[in-house]
Design a protein around this motif. Sequence first.
Motif, PDB file in Angstrom:
ATOM      1  N   CYS A  75       0.827  -1.196   0.000  1.00  0.00           N
ATOM      2  CA  CYS A  75       0.000   0.000   0.000  1.00  0.00           C
ATOM      3  C   CYS A  75       0.871   1.259   0.000  1.00  0.00           C
ATOM      4  CB  CYS A  75      -0.928  -0.013   1.215  1.00  0.00           C
ATOM      5  SG  CYS A  75      -2.246   1.213   1.145  1.00  0.00           S
ATOM      6  N   ARG A  76       1.964   1.241   0.736  1.00  0.00           N
ATOM      7  CA  ARG A  76       2.872   2.399   0.734  1.00  0.00           C
ATOM      8  C   ARG A  76       3.434   2.635  -0.667  1.00  0.00           C
ATOM      9  NH1 ARG A  76       3.919   4.726   5.483  1.00  0.00           N
ATOM     10  NH2 ARG A  76       3.809   3.492   7.410  1.00  0.00           N
ATOM     11  N   VAL A  77       3.821   1.571  -1.329  1.00  0.00           N
ATOM     12  CA  VAL A  77       4.363   1.708  -2.686  1.00  0.00           C
ATOM     13  C   VAL A  77       3.315   2.315  -3.620  1.00  0.00           C
ATOM     14  CG1 VAL A  77       5.181   0.418  -4.701  1.00  0.00           C
ATOM     15  CG2 VAL A  77       6.074  -0.126  -2.422  1.00  0.00           C
ATOM     16  N   LEU A  78       2.081   1.821  -3.522  1.00  0.00           N
ATOM     17  CA  LEU A  78       1.013   2.353  -4.372  1.00  0.00           C
ATOM     18  C   LEU A  78       0.758   3.828  -4.078  1.00  0.00           C
ATOM     19  CD1 LEU A  78      -1.502  -0.650  -4.209  1.00  0.00           C
ATOM     20  CD2 LEU A  78      -0.230   0.087  -6.232  1.00  0.00           C
ATOM     21  N   LEU A  79       0.711   4.199  -2.804  1.00  0.00           N
ATOM     22  CA  LEU A  79       0.447   5.588  -2.443  1.00  0.00           C
ATOM     23  C   LEU A  79       1.616   6.502  -2.809  1.00  0.00           C
ATOM     24  CD1 LEU A  79      -1.371   5.193   1.004  1.00  0.00           C
ATOM     25  CD2 LEU A  79      -2.373   5.693  -1.220  1.00  0.00           C
ATOM     26  N   ASP A  80       2.834   5.995  -2.701  1.00  0.00           N
ATOM     27  CA  ASP A  80       4.002   6.795  -3.087  1.00  0.00           C
ATOM     28  C   ASP A  80       3.966   7.173  -4.563  1.00  0.00           C
ATOM     29  OD1 ASP A  80       5.012   6.758  -0.528  1.00  0.00           O
ATOM     30  OD2 ASP A  80       6.475   5.155  -0.906  1.00  0.00           O
ATOM     31  N   ALA A  81       3.310   6.347  -5.366  1.00  0.00           N
ATOM     32  CA  ALA A  81       3.253   6.606  -6.812  1.00  0.00           C
ATOM     33  C   ALA A  81       2.132   7.578  -7.189  1.00  0.00           C
ATOM     34  CB  ALA A  81       3.063   5.284  -7.563  1.00  0.00           C
ATOM     35  N   ILE A  82       1.291   7.952  -6.225  1.00  0.00           N
ATOM     36  CA  ILE A  82       0.163   8.847  -6.510  1.00  0.00           C
ATOM     37  C   ILE A  82       0.587  10.290  -6.248  1.00  0.00           C
ATOM     38  CG2 ILE A  82      -2.184   9.490  -5.864  1.00  0.00           C
ATOM     39  CD1 ILE A  82      -2.647   6.582  -5.030  1.00  0.00           C
ATOM     40  N   PRO A  83       0.574  11.141  -7.249  1.00  0.00           N
ATOM     41  CA  PRO A  83       0.931  12.555  -7.019  1.00  0.00           C
ATOM     42  C   PRO A  83      -0.170  13.268  -6.242  1.00  0.00           C
ATOM     43  CG  PRO A  83       0.172  12.248  -9.273  1.00  0.00           C
ATOM     44  CD  PRO A  83       0.222  10.879  -8.653  1.00  0.00           C
ATOM     45  N   LEU A  84       0.219  14.046  -5.266  1.00  0.00           N
ATOM     46  CA  LEU A  84      -0.750  14.816  -4.490  1.00  0.00           C
ATOM     47  C   LEU A  84      -1.149  16.075  -5.245  1.00  0.00           C
ATOM     48  CD1 LEU A  84       0.812  14.456  -0.922  1.00  0.00           C
ATOM     49  CD2 LEU A  84      -1.032  13.098  -1.948  1.00  0.00           C
ATOM     50  N   ASP A  85      -2.388  16.509  -5.003  1.00  0.00           N
ATOM     51  CA  ASP A  85      -2.924  17.738  -5.603  1.00  0.00           C
ATOM     52  C   ASP A  85      -2.970  17.680  -7.134  1.00  0.00           C
ATOM     53  OD1 ASP A  85      -3.318  19.104  -3.097  1.00  0.00           O
ATOM     54  OD2 ASP A  85      -1.142  19.385  -3.016  1.00  0.00           O
ATOM     55  N   GLN A  86      -3.028  16.478  -7.670  1.00  0.00           N
ATOM     56  CA  GLN A  86      -3.163  16.302  -9.116  1.00  0.00           C
ATOM     57  C   GLN A  86      -4.230  15.239  -9.393  1.00  0.00           C
ATOM     58  OE1 GLN A  86       0.472  15.835 -11.418  1.00  0.00           O
ATOM     59  NE2 GLN A  86       1.686  16.731  -9.751  1.00  0.00           N
TER      60      GLN A  86
ATOM     61  N   ASP B 100     -12.100   9.625 -10.297  1.00  0.00           N
ATOM     62  CA  ASP B 100     -11.155  10.708 -10.563  1.00  0.00           C
ATOM     63  C   ASP B 100     -11.220  11.729  -9.419  1.00  0.00           C
ATOM     64  OD1 ASP B 100     -10.256   9.757 -13.105  1.00  0.00           O
ATOM     65  OD2 ASP B 100     -12.223  10.299 -13.895  1.00  0.00           O
ATOM     66  N   VAL B 101     -10.125  11.835  -8.682  1.00  0.00           N
ATOM     67  CA  VAL B 101     -10.056  12.733  -7.521  1.00  0.00           C
ATOM     68  C   VAL B 101      -8.700  13.418  -7.496  1.00  0.00           C
ATOM     69  CG1 VAL B 101     -11.600  11.259  -6.137  1.00  0.00           C
ATOM     70  CG2 VAL B 101      -9.123  10.964  -5.960  1.00  0.00           C
ATOM     71  N   LYS B 102      -8.596  14.421  -6.614  1.00  0.00           N
ATOM     72  CA  LYS B 102      -7.316  14.969  -6.197  1.00  0.00           C
ATOM     73  C   LYS B 102      -7.141  14.652  -4.709  1.00  0.00           C
ATOM     74  CE  LYS B 102      -6.837  18.920  -9.369  1.00  0.00           C
ATOM     75  NZ  LYS B 102      -6.748  20.402  -9.436  1.00  0.00           N
ATOM     76  N   LEU B 103      -6.000  14.102  -4.364  1.00  0.00           N
ATOM     77  CA  LEU B 103      -5.658  13.908  -2.960  1.00  0.00           C
ATOM     78  C   LEU B 103      -4.984  15.167  -2.473  1.00  0.00           C
ATOM     79  CD1 LEU B 103      -4.251  10.253  -2.963  1.00  0.00           C
ATOM     80  CD2 LEU B 103      -6.614  11.029  -2.862  1.00  0.00           C
ATOM     81  N   GLN B 104      -5.577  15.851  -1.508  1.00  0.00           N
ATOM     82  CA  GLN B 104      -5.066  17.139  -1.049  1.00  0.00           C
ATOM     83  C   GLN B 104      -3.972  16.919  -0.018  1.00  0.00           C
ATOM     84  OE1 GLN B 104      -8.833  18.609   0.302  1.00  0.00           O
ATOM     85  NE2 GLN B 104      -9.456  19.346  -1.718  1.00  0.00           N
ATOM     86  N   ALA B 105      -2.811  17.436  -0.308  1.00  0.00           N
ATOM     87  CA  ALA B 105      -1.653  17.232   0.569  1.00  0.00           C
ATOM     88  C   ALA B 105      -1.871  17.911   1.918  1.00  0.00           C
ATOM     89  CB  ALA B 105      -0.399  17.766  -0.093  1.00  0.00           C
ATOM     90  N   GLY B 106      -1.413  17.255   2.967  1.00  0.00           N
ATOM     91  CA  GLY B 106      -1.518  17.880   4.276  1.00  0.00           C
ATOM     92  C   GLY B 106      -1.498  16.865   5.405  1.00  0.00           C
TER      93      GLY B 106
END
Length: 416
Positions: A135-146, A410-416
């Motif tokens: 799961c960490r690997v998958l999340l690391d590949a997801i750009p935040l705010d995009q 389709d979403v944006k993950l908001q960094a924070g």
Amino acid sequence: MVLATLTRSLARPDLKNPDLYVEEVPHDLFAQLRRTDPVYWNEESDGPGFWAVLRYADIVEVSRQPKLFSSAHANGGHRIFNENEVGLTGAGESSIGIPFISVDPPVHTQYRKMMMPAVSPGRLAGIEERIVERCRVLLDAIPLDQPVDMVQALSAPLPLMTLCELFDLPPQIDWHLLYDWTNAFVGEDDPDFRQSPEQMAQVLGSFFTMMGELFESRRQTPGQDLASLLANAQIDGQPTPFRDFLGNMILALVGANETTRNSLSHTIVNFARHPDQWQILRSNLDLLPGAVREMVRHASPVMHMRRTATEDTVLGDRRIAKGDKVVMWYTSANRDETVFERPNDFDITRGNIQHLGFGSGQHVCVGSRLAEMQLRVAFRLLAERVKGFELLFTPRRFRSNFINGLKNLDVKLQAG
């Protein structure tokens, strides 16, 4: 528009019609039927009709009586269509045998006992570490705010990678292959998943080839993985034939993938629409064990299962005849206002609720603890890096009366 038109035009709505679910699950319609006709006779244009069981208590009653309400393949199996006539996937295939979900006790119980070592607490304890890593690997590949499609980025690959471990498949196996298979197996009413008989034949051909190799390998060199347990199962002292291995592998693929995948996706939508719930969870991750139960309840990823009455009986105030199809609508029971306060609200503070998202009775989902584990892991790790979810477009839904599925998210993950 489609739902409103269908609801207005049908004096007696057809809950089997997949178009009824294209825009959303018709929860208002289910609520109305729970009040006025909770054991509802649903006519079929291509069959004898069936009883739609809509209340929580009635579904529990049906589920606890497997002798009276049968799942057996010989009686039609666990889907609205008759598996003994059109096959397990509704594609008319004859090479696929009987999965244990379409078998009654005591044989069903033998299968469950045989499979339990693969999902025991001790086995899952070791798996959790690796789920966290993946799961960490998958999340690391997801750009935040995009913009990102979370079905492809997280919801689909996470449970399928876990399934690969349960089957002890080689690491080079592409999860997309398993993803395409599962969509085709449950997508009999969706032209995106069943494009033509020729396309379905190709899907089944590639599946049969890989499963044949896996079956022979696990027979020759068995391990502790789920595929080995299924390949070497002894039922009533007889080895499992290849065709039943195929049926059980389809069941494992669909069951282990669809529930987790769509619970993940629907929950992200819920957190986007109810940001206060995400902030509550982020501020108190100790809520997660109960929160995942609410995630599954609210999503109800598997909308129904079917039984067949083996004797004349009464359910609610309806007389059920021997041979009648009885369809339990979990998606309705999980919004039953006599069981859940404010049933349409998504509320992660409900606690240890007893939902029916994993079924009930003899056929309760074998992998429910694994599904809940993956939800806990995914949202705990998301909470470390994401302050909110922005939903960019309304997701496209499965055209299905069986799976409450999202094709994209389709979403944006908001960094924070």
